[in-house]
Motif scaffolding. Structure first.
Motif, PDB file in Angstrom:
ATOM      1  N   SER A 128       0.811  -1.213   0.000  1.00  0.00           N
ATOM      2  CA  SER A 128       0.000   0.000   0.000  1.00  0.00           C
ATOM      3  C   SER A 128       0.851   1.273   0.000  1.00  0.00           C
TER       4      SER A 128
ATOM      5  N   GLY B 130      -1.934  12.209   1.055  1.00  0.00           N
ATOM      6  CA  GLY B 130      -3.131  11.513   0.593  1.00  0.00           C
ATOM      7  C   GLY B 130      -4.322  11.778   1.502  1.00  0.00           C
ATOM      8  N   ALA B 131      -4.106  11.658   2.808  1.00  0.00           N
ATOM      9  CA  ALA B 131      -5.209  11.853   3.750  1.00  0.00           C
ATOM     10  C   ALA B 131      -5.748  13.276   3.663  1.00  0.00           C
TER      11      ALA B 131
ATOM     12  N   GLU C 166      -7.883  13.416   0.705  1.00  0.00           N
ATOM     13  CA  GLU C 166      -9.202  12.827   0.986  1.00  0.00           C
ATOM     14  C   GLU C 166     -10.105  13.869   1.636  1.00  0.00           C
TER      15      GLU C 166
ATOM     16  N   HIS D 288      -8.498   1.766   3.554  1.00  0.00           N
ATOM     17  CA  HIS D 288      -7.462   2.319   4.416  1.00  0.00           C
ATOM     18  C   HIS D 288      -8.147   3.136   5.506  1.00  0.00           C
TER      19      HIS D 288
ATOM     20  N   THR E 224      -7.584   5.920   6.748  1.00  0.00           N
ATOM     21  CA  THR E 224      -7.742   7.358   6.538  1.00  0.00           C
ATOM     22  C   THR E 224      -9.099   7.686   5.907  1.00  0.00           C
TER      23      THR E 224
ATOM     24  N   ASP F 162      -9.811   6.604  -4.042  1.00  0.00           N
ATOM     25  CA  ASP F 162      -8.587   6.708  -3.266  1.00  0.00           C
ATOM     26  C   ASP F 162      -7.469   6.291  -4.212  1.00  0.00           C
TER      27      ASP F 162
ATOM     28  N   ALA G 240      -4.309   5.963  -3.993  1.00  0.00           N
ATOM     29  CA  ALA G 240      -3.045   5.456  -3.463  1.00  0.00           C
ATOM     30  C   ALA G 240      -2.508   4.302  -4.309  1.00  0.00           C
TER      31      ALA G 240
ATOM     32  N   ASN H  69      -1.196  10.219  -4.639  1.00  0.00           N
ATOM     33  CA  ASN H  69      -0.128  10.272  -3.634  1.00  0.00           C
ATOM     34  C   ASN H  69       1.168  10.403  -4.421  1.00  0.00           C
TER      35      ASN H  69
ATOM     36  N   HIS I 270       3.977  10.958  -3.444  1.00  0.00           N
ATOM     37  CA  HIS I 270       5.078  10.276  -2.751  1.00  0.00           C
ATOM     38  C   HIS I 270       4.984   8.763  -2.913  1.00  0.00           C
ATOM     39  N   LYS I 271       3.920   8.260  -3.433  1.00  0.00           N
ATOM     40  CA  LYS I 271       3.877   6.830  -3.738  1.00  0.00           C
ATOM     41  C   LYS I 271       4.115   6.648  -5.242  1.00  0.00           C
TER      42      LYS I 271
HETATM   43  C1  LIG Z   1      -1.175   5.630   1.810  1.00  0.00           C
HETATM   44  C2  LIG Z   1      -2.630   5.468   1.683  1.00  0.00           C
HETATM   45  C3  LIG Z   1      -3.520   6.503   2.062  1.00  0.00           C
HETATM   46  C4  LIG Z   1      -3.091   7.764   2.781  1.00  0.00           C
HETATM   47  O1  LIG Z   1      -2.139   8.496   2.133  1.00  0.00           O
HETATM   48  P1  LIG Z   1      -1.061   9.376   2.905  1.00  0.00           P
HETATM   49  O2  LIG Z   1      -0.336  10.061   1.814  1.00  0.00           O
HETATM   50  O3  LIG Z   1      -0.231   8.450   3.709  1.00  0.00           O
HETATM   51  O4  LIG Z   1      -1.829  10.344   3.775  1.00  0.00           O
HETATM   52  C5  LIG Z   1      -4.862   6.311   1.811  1.00  0.00           C
HETATM   53  N1  LIG Z   1      -5.323   5.170   1.258  1.00  0.00           N
HETATM   54  C6  LIG Z   1      -4.499   4.160   0.903  1.00  0.00           C
HETATM   55  C7  LIG Z   1      -5.073   2.926   0.263  1.00  0.00           C
HETATM   56  C8  LIG Z   1      -3.128   4.269   1.113  1.00  0.00           C
HETATM   57  O5  LIG Z   1      -2.309   3.260   0.790  1.00  0.00           O
END
Ligand SMILES: *Cc1c(COP(=O)(O)O)cnc(C)c1O
Length: 503
Positions: free
Chosen positions: A83, A144-145, A148, A177, A179, A250, A252, A274, A276-277
């Motif tokens: 994730s 990400g949060a 959201e 997740h 969040t 979402d 992510a 995200n 950063h992902k």
């Molecule tokens: C990482 C993640 C988030 C939250 O993102 P952040 O950038 O860590 O705030 C939300 N949903 C999923 C499925 C994630 O993997």
């Protein structure tokens, strides 16, 4: 010496910089002051003295270098943390985000003097629209949060603008997740949990039952946290829309979809990225996240303000003039200034530019291939409860018949093989979950070494279970008492003896 270990079975002591300090050692040479010296106003002083450690540059470097070796990092080894998309972060990103003309700009400068920054932000908005199929993008959210929260605020504003005040229920699958419900809760909305079916899809019957005229929308991660692309995605979206709800994606897990599926085309109304992902901004060490949000046409007027736009088209002679504008029904500003510009936007802009459209598609195809390869290699040894072609990650069960070894023990034992453990105990719907996301940046040798280690550990769990229960053995710290660490959190710095913060 300060005991900085929380370990039950190993005690490690590390001197602090104060303990290494010796009066008169110097590590810095301050430049001569170019302004006249003045005393600080007495009234504003918090304290009269502040003991600082005194060390030479080499002492400081060795101290932090030493501490850094306690860390596991993507640059140090394989990091299949499901994730989290812990892909390798290309170092060219570091060069571009440190370009002096980016570093030395200030967000309050006149906009004529920051046209380069605005051009980059404008193009980033356009690229993210193109990648996702959305009509508008804000770059402001810090993670990400935060994205959201921004997205759900826009959904609420949309319903409110139509006088639809009853829509306060958000549908969220049980694989989501944490969040997702947290973001919804922050707005005082309620959450209805939708179960997953036996194939890891949203349970359509349960969804249909939950759909009524109080639904604000649904937050869906697709592929979900099981690594499954929802086989009924179009039906899911139609059910939610038919009852007047909006679809939140979402994003992510976008690393599985680049250049293949665009969430906007599927019918999602809003989605966070995200950076950063998916787009290789370093994370996991507390660095800056970045969570831009894309929206469909019907939400563009609600986007946070300001957005970057072209004020005056360019031609052969002149570059376009960039500026800001405020969407008509904006929810307002979500972040000071313009989001995480250098650490987030410049790095991921570089990543996208270096890959190009075809390269991004490769990223997703290799991410999915790598996950499926690992899943295939582990299938015989580990139970895969949702066993079908996965996307960029999959979830295995970390337990075996006739053994009391748990997912946590397996995760810790992997550290002895010099791998970062997978995400464990998430998603909640898999018993003893081990969630594995290899990403596209790993080669076959690494994947094989990891699979070999997991298979070896499965053997150990039957022959030498105590080896797993007490793992890790070769790391600087032993098994942490995670509950104690969370309950009795110590974040305070160490203070020199006899030093009173109050004085
Ligand atoms: C990482 C993640 C988030 C939250 O993102 P952040 O950038 O860590 O705030 C939300 N949903 C999923 C499925 C994630 O993997």
């Amino acid at each position: 010496m300060t005991d900085i270990s929380v370990s039950q079975n190993v005690k490690i002591v590390e001197p602090t910089v104060y303990e290494l300090s010796s009066v008169g050692r110097r590590g810095v040479a301050m430049p001569a002051s170019d302004v006249p010296e003045t005393a600080l106003p007495e009234k504003t002083l918090l304290r009269t003295s502040l003991p600082m450690p005194e060390l030479a540059e080499v002492d400081v470097i060795r101290h932090y270098m030493h501490l850094s070796r306690f860390n596991y990092s993507v640059d140090g080894g394989f990091y299949p943390l499901g994730s989290c998309t812990m892909k390798y972060n290309p170092k060219i990103n570091e060069d571009t985000c440190r370009l002096p003309r980016f570093i030395y700009t200030h967000p309050l400068q006149p906009i004529e003097t920051v046209q380069g920054n605005l051009a980059l932000m404008y193009e980033m908005q356009e690229w993210l629209k193109e990648i996702s199929g959305f009509a508008g993008v804000t770059l402001q959210p810090a993670a990400g949060a935060h994205g959201e929260f921004t997205g759900v605020l826009m959904m609420a504003a949309y319903h409110k603008s139509r006088g639809d005040a009853r829509r306060t229920k958000m549908l969220i699958p049980d694989a989501a997740h944490g969040t997702n419900p947290a973001s919804v809760g922050m707005l005082g909305m309620s959450v209805a949990t939708i179960p997953s079916d036996a194939r890891g899809n949203v349970d359509l019957e349960a969804l249909e039952t939950a759909c009524d005229d109080t639904v604000a929308g649904m937050m869906l991660t697709n592929p979900n946290t099981l690594g499954m692309f929802d086989e009924n995605i179009e039906k899911v979206i139609k059910l939610v829309k038919d009852c007047g709800g909006l679809m939140y994606g979402d994003g992510a897990n976008l690393n599985a979809l680049l250049g293949i599926v665009r969430p906007g085309d599927l019918g999602f109304d809003v989605m966070h990225f995200n950076l950063h992902k998916t787009f290789s901004v370093p994370h996991g060490g507390g660095g800056p996240g970045s969570g831009p949000v894309g929206v469909s046409q019907r939400l563009v007027d609600f986007l946070p303000s300001p957005l970057v736009t072209i004020v005056e088209e360019g031609d052969d002679e002149a570059a376009p003039l960039y500026g800001f504008f405020t969407p008509k029904q904006t929810i307002g500003r979500m972040k000071a200034f313009h989001g995480h510009f250098g650490g987030g936007l410049v790095r991921s802009y570089t990543y996208i530019a270096m890959h190009g459209a075809e390269g991004l598609k490769d990223v997703s195809q290799y991410a999915v291939l790598n996950a499926n390869y690992l899943q295939a290699r582990l299938r015989k040894t580990y139970k895969i409860p949702y066993d079908r072609i996965c996307m960029h990650e999959f979830v295995a069960e970390g337990q075996f018949e006739g053994s009391d070894v748990r997912a946590l023990d397996i995760a810790k034992r992997l550290m002895d093989y010099d791998f970062h453990p997978p995400t464990n105990y998430f998603p909640l719907i898999v018993h003893e979950a081990l969630m594995i996301e290899p990403t596209e940046t790993e080669n076959k040798d690494t994947l094989d070494a990891f699979a070999d280690a997991l298979i070896k550990i499965a053997e150990e769990s039957l022959l030498q279970p105590e080896l797993l229960h007490s793992a890790p053995h070769i790391t600087p710290f032993g098994r942490m008492d995670e509950v104690k660490a969370a309950r009795e959190l110590v974040l305070c710095c160490w203070l020199p003896e006899g030093y009173d913060l109050e004085k």
